[in-house]
Motif scaffolding. Structure first.
Motif, PDB file in Angstrom:
ATOM      1  N   GLY A 192       1.039  -1.231  -0.047  1.00 38.74           N
ATOM      2  CA  GLY A 192      -0.023   0.070   0.021  1.00 38.74           C
ATOM      3  C   GLY A 192       0.883   1.315   0.015  1.00 38.74           C
ATOM      4  N   VAL A 193       0.562   2.078  -0.914  1.00 38.69           N
ATOM      5  CA  VAL A 193       1.412   3.329  -0.859  1.00 38.69           C
ATOM      6  C   VAL A 193       0.696   4.651  -0.450  1.00 38.69           C
ATOM      7  N   SER A 194       1.249   5.667   0.028  1.00 40.10           N
ATOM      8  CA  SER A 194       0.839   6.720   0.707  1.00 40.10           C
ATOM      9  C   SER A 194       0.785   7.907  -0.712  1.00 40.10           C
ATOM     10  N   LEU A 195      -0.336   8.360  -0.991  1.00 44.75           N
ATOM     11  CA  LEU A 195      -0.398   9.366  -2.023  1.00 44.75           C
ATOM     12  C   LEU A 195       0.531  10.582  -1.814  1.00 44.75           C
ATOM     13  N   ASP A 196       0.798  10.919  -0.582  1.00 44.53           N
ATOM     14  CA  ASP A 196       1.802  12.017  -0.332  1.00 44.53           C
ATOM     15  C   ASP A 196       3.189  11.688  -0.584  1.00 44.53           C
ATOM     16  N   ASN A 197       3.618  10.333  -0.801  1.00 42.70           N
ATOM     17  CA  ASN A 197       4.962   9.919  -0.929  1.00 42.70           C
ATOM     18  C   ASN A 197       5.118   9.793  -2.322  1.00 42.70           C
ATOM     19  N   GLN A 198       5.957  10.644  -2.890  1.00 45.07           N
ATOM     20  CA  GLN A 198       5.979  10.633  -4.296  1.00 45.07           C
ATOM     21  C   GLN A 198       7.363  10.431  -4.766  1.00 45.07           C
ATOM     22  N   GLY A 199       8.373  10.375  -3.720  1.00 44.96           N
ATOM     23  CA  GLY A 199       9.713  10.490  -4.004  1.00 44.96           C
ATOM     24  C   GLY A 199      10.354   9.369  -4.743  1.00 44.96           C
ATOM     25  N   ASP A 200      11.375   9.513  -5.531  1.00 48.11           N
ATOM     26  CA  ASP A 200      12.122   8.473  -6.394  1.00 48.11           C
ATOM     27  C   ASP A 200      12.812   7.272  -5.564  1.00 48.11           C
ATOM     28  N   ARG A 201      12.952   7.593  -4.490  1.00 49.84           N
ATOM     29  CA  ARG A 201      13.826   6.503  -3.698  1.00 49.84           C
ATOM     30  C   ARG A 201      12.633   5.409  -3.242  1.00 49.84           C
ATOM     31  N   MET A 202      11.621   6.057  -2.794  1.00 55.71           N
ATOM     32  CA  MET A 202      10.353   5.170  -2.596  1.00 55.71           C
ATOM     33  C   MET A 202      10.017   4.287  -3.593  1.00 55.71           C
ATOM     34  N   ARG A 203       9.940   5.025  -4.727  1.00 60.23           N
ATOM     35  CA  ARG A 203       9.248   4.366  -5.997  1.00 60.23           C
ATOM     36  C   ARG A 203      10.363   3.281  -6.565  1.00 60.23           C
ATOM     37  N   ALA A 204      11.572   3.727  -6.295  1.00 55.45           N
ATOM     38  CA  ALA A 204      12.508   2.611  -6.764  1.00 55.45           C
ATOM     39  C   ALA A 204      12.433   1.288  -5.856  1.00 55.45           C
ATOM     40  N   ALA A 205      12.432   1.415  -4.634  1.00 57.58           N
ATOM     41  CA  ALA A 205      12.324   0.530  -3.694  1.00 57.58           C
ATOM     42  C   ALA A 205      10.958  -0.369  -4.004  1.00 57.58           C
ATOM     43  N   ILE A 206       9.970   0.178  -4.199  1.00 56.92           N
ATOM     44  CA  ILE A 206       8.676  -0.247  -4.517  1.00 56.92           C
ATOM     45  C   ILE A 206       9.023  -1.458  -5.821  1.00 56.92           C
ATOM     46  N   HIS A 207       9.434  -0.733  -6.722  1.00 56.54           N
ATOM     47  CA  HIS A 207       9.683  -1.066  -8.045  1.00 56.54           C
ATOM     48  C   HIS A 207      10.487  -2.574  -7.831  1.00 56.54           C
ATOM     49  N   ALA A 208      11.519  -2.414  -6.898  1.00 55.03           N
ATOM     50  CA  ALA A 208      12.623  -3.523  -6.696  1.00 55.03           C
ATOM     51  C   ALA A 208      12.019  -4.775  -6.043  1.00 55.03           C
ATOM     52  N   THR A 209      10.976  -4.413  -5.046  1.00 57.22           N
ATOM     53  CA  THR A 209      10.686  -5.546  -4.135  1.00 57.22           C
ATOM     54  C   THR A 209       9.134  -5.649  -4.140  1.00 57.22           C
ATOM     55  N   THR A 210       8.546  -5.242  -5.170  1.00 54.66           N
ATOM     56  CA  THR A 210       6.880  -5.712  -4.902  1.00 54.66           C
ATOM     57  C   THR A 210       6.389  -5.838  -6.276  1.00 54.66           C
ATOM     58  N   ASP A 211       5.281  -6.758  -6.417  1.00 55.77           N
ATOM     59  CA  ASP A 211       4.629  -7.167  -7.695  1.00 55.77           C
ATOM     60  C   ASP A 211       3.467  -6.216  -8.047  1.00 55.77           C
TER      61      ASP A 211
END
Length: 64
Positions: free
Chosen positions: A6-25
């Motif tokens: 589940g993502v927070s709509l307020d957290n649009q950071g590149d580091r967060m997105r990179a971590a999500i992309h690397a670890t989730t489906d």
């Protein structure tokens, strides 16, 4: 077995997105009326749209 987050709509950071992309489906977006329509006749889809565009560009399914 697919793993999502589940993502927070307020957290649009590149580091967060990179971590999500690397670890989730897939990602799960919180879509509440309070968030999407903070005032009567005033819709705010910008943050939701940004996450969906990112997910599409990265071929990541979205659950809402």
């Amino acid at each position: 077995m697919p793993i999502g987050v589940g993502v927070s709509l307020d957290n649009q950071g590149d580091r967060m997105r990179a971590a999500i992309h690397a670890t989730t489906d897939f990602i799960q977006l919180p879509l509440t009326w309070r968030r999407l329509a903070p005032e009567e006749q005033g819709y705010n889809w910008a943050k939701t749209d940004a996450w969906i565009q990112w997910a599409q560009a990265n071929r990541m399914p979205v659950v809402a």
